[in-house]
Design an enzyme around this catalytic site. Structure first.
Site, mmCIF file in Angstrom:
data_model
loop_
_atom_site.group_PDB
_atom_site.id
_atom_site.type_symbol
_atom_site.label_atom_id
_atom_site.label_comp_id
_atom_site.label_asym_id
_atom_site.label_seq_id
_atom_site.Cartn_x
_atom_site.Cartn_y
_atom_site.Cartn_z
ATOM 1 N N GLU A 101 0.855 -1.187 0.000
ATOM 2 C CA GLU A 101 0.000 0.000 0.000
ATOM 3 C C GLU A 101 0.891 1.237 0.000
ATOM 4 O O GLU A 101 1.740 1.406 0.869
ATOM 5 C CB GLU A 101 -0.901 0.015 1.233
ATOM 6 C CG GLU A 101 -1.793 1.225 1.280
ATOM 7 C CD GLU A 101 -2.674 1.258 2.511
ATOM 8 O OE1 GLU A 101 -3.712 1.936 2.451
ATOM 9 O OE2 GLU A 101 -2.334 0.630 3.525
ATOM 10 N N HIS A 103 0.665 5.136 0.342
ATOM 11 C CA HIS A 103 -0.198 6.275 0.664
ATOM 12 C C HIS A 103 0.641 7.382 1.286
ATOM 13 O O HIS A 103 1.795 7.174 1.668
ATOM 14 C CB HIS A 103 -1.361 5.862 1.579
ATOM 15 C CG HIS A 103 -0.948 5.325 2.911
ATOM 16 N ND1 HIS A 103 -0.542 6.122 3.950
ATOM 17 C CD2 HIS A 103 -0.878 4.060 3.369
ATOM 18 C CE1 HIS A 103 -0.243 5.371 4.987
ATOM 19 N NE2 HIS A 103 -0.432 4.109 4.653
ATOM 20 N N ASP A 133 -2.823 4.344 -2.841
ATOM 21 C CA ASP A 133 -3.906 5.079 -2.191
ATOM 22 C C ASP A 133 -3.919 6.458 -2.843
ATOM 23 O O ASP A 133 -2.863 7.011 -3.145
ATOM 24 C CB ASP A 133 -3.594 5.173 -0.682
ATOM 25 C CG ASP A 133 -4.645 5.928 0.082
ATOM 26 O OD1 ASP A 133 -4.655 7.182 -0.029
ATOM 27 O OD2 ASP A 133 -5.420 5.304 0.803
#
Length: 177
Positions: A101, A103, A133
């Site tokens: 992920e 982000h 993200d």
């Protein structure tokens, strides 16, 4: 779903719980897409988890993901490239893709993410990828956040302006901002 938010037994999902989960999905026309797993380095205060323990921790989560029918897990950068490298054989065996992920404050060109990109190139597995993200592509602070701090929190205007100035100042690393 996020394993620890949704399943009491996570990271060790029983066969019965996995079967129940699959029944729920089949009755709702939903499918298991991506399971969020965790990379908790400090499960005990001031006692970081070793890489060996982190590998075992991720393997438990990947096995549960496969058992419930997930073909992809979202993992966190605190797992480190070495940890992820070591769980790739299990991911390949179980056919579960591993997605880092990305982000805020990271971006695809952040040094932390580049270290994963380099490891991905070395390992060369179809089971490795990224899950961006939208916060990782932010070019400005959303007006709704500025309005919130101005109108709800009551932050002084000079503090808001200073925060915006820092946010746009490239001399600061993302985590410093």
């Amino acid at each position: 779903i996020v394993g620890f938010q949704s399943l009491r037994s996570f990271p060790d999902v029983s066969d019965a719980e996995a079967d129940h989960f699959k029944e729920i999905l089949s009755g709702t026309n939903l499918f298991a897409n991506c399971l969020g797993i965790n990379a908790d380095r400090y499960m005990k205060p001031d006692q970081p988890v070793s890489d060996d323990e982190m590998v075992a921790y991720h393997e438990r989560q990947i096995r549960s993901a496969a058992k419930m029918g997930f073909k992809c897990v979202r993992y966190q950068y605190t797992a480190t490239p070495d940890v992820i490298r070591r769980v790739v054989p299990l991911a390949e065996k179980l056919e579960v893709k591993l997605g880092l992920e990305i982000h805020a404050p990271h971006s695809s060109n952040h040094p932390d993410v580049i270290s994963y990109r380099e490891m991905y190139d070395e390992v060369d597995s179809e089971m490795l990828g990224f899950i961006p993200d939208f916060g990782a592509t932010a070019r400005d602070v959303p007006q709704i956040h500025i309005d919130y701090f101005r109108n709800v929190v009551g932050a002084p205007e000079h503090a808001i302006q200073k925060a915006l100035e820092i946010w746009h100042d490239d001399q600061f690393e993302p985590f410093q901002r």
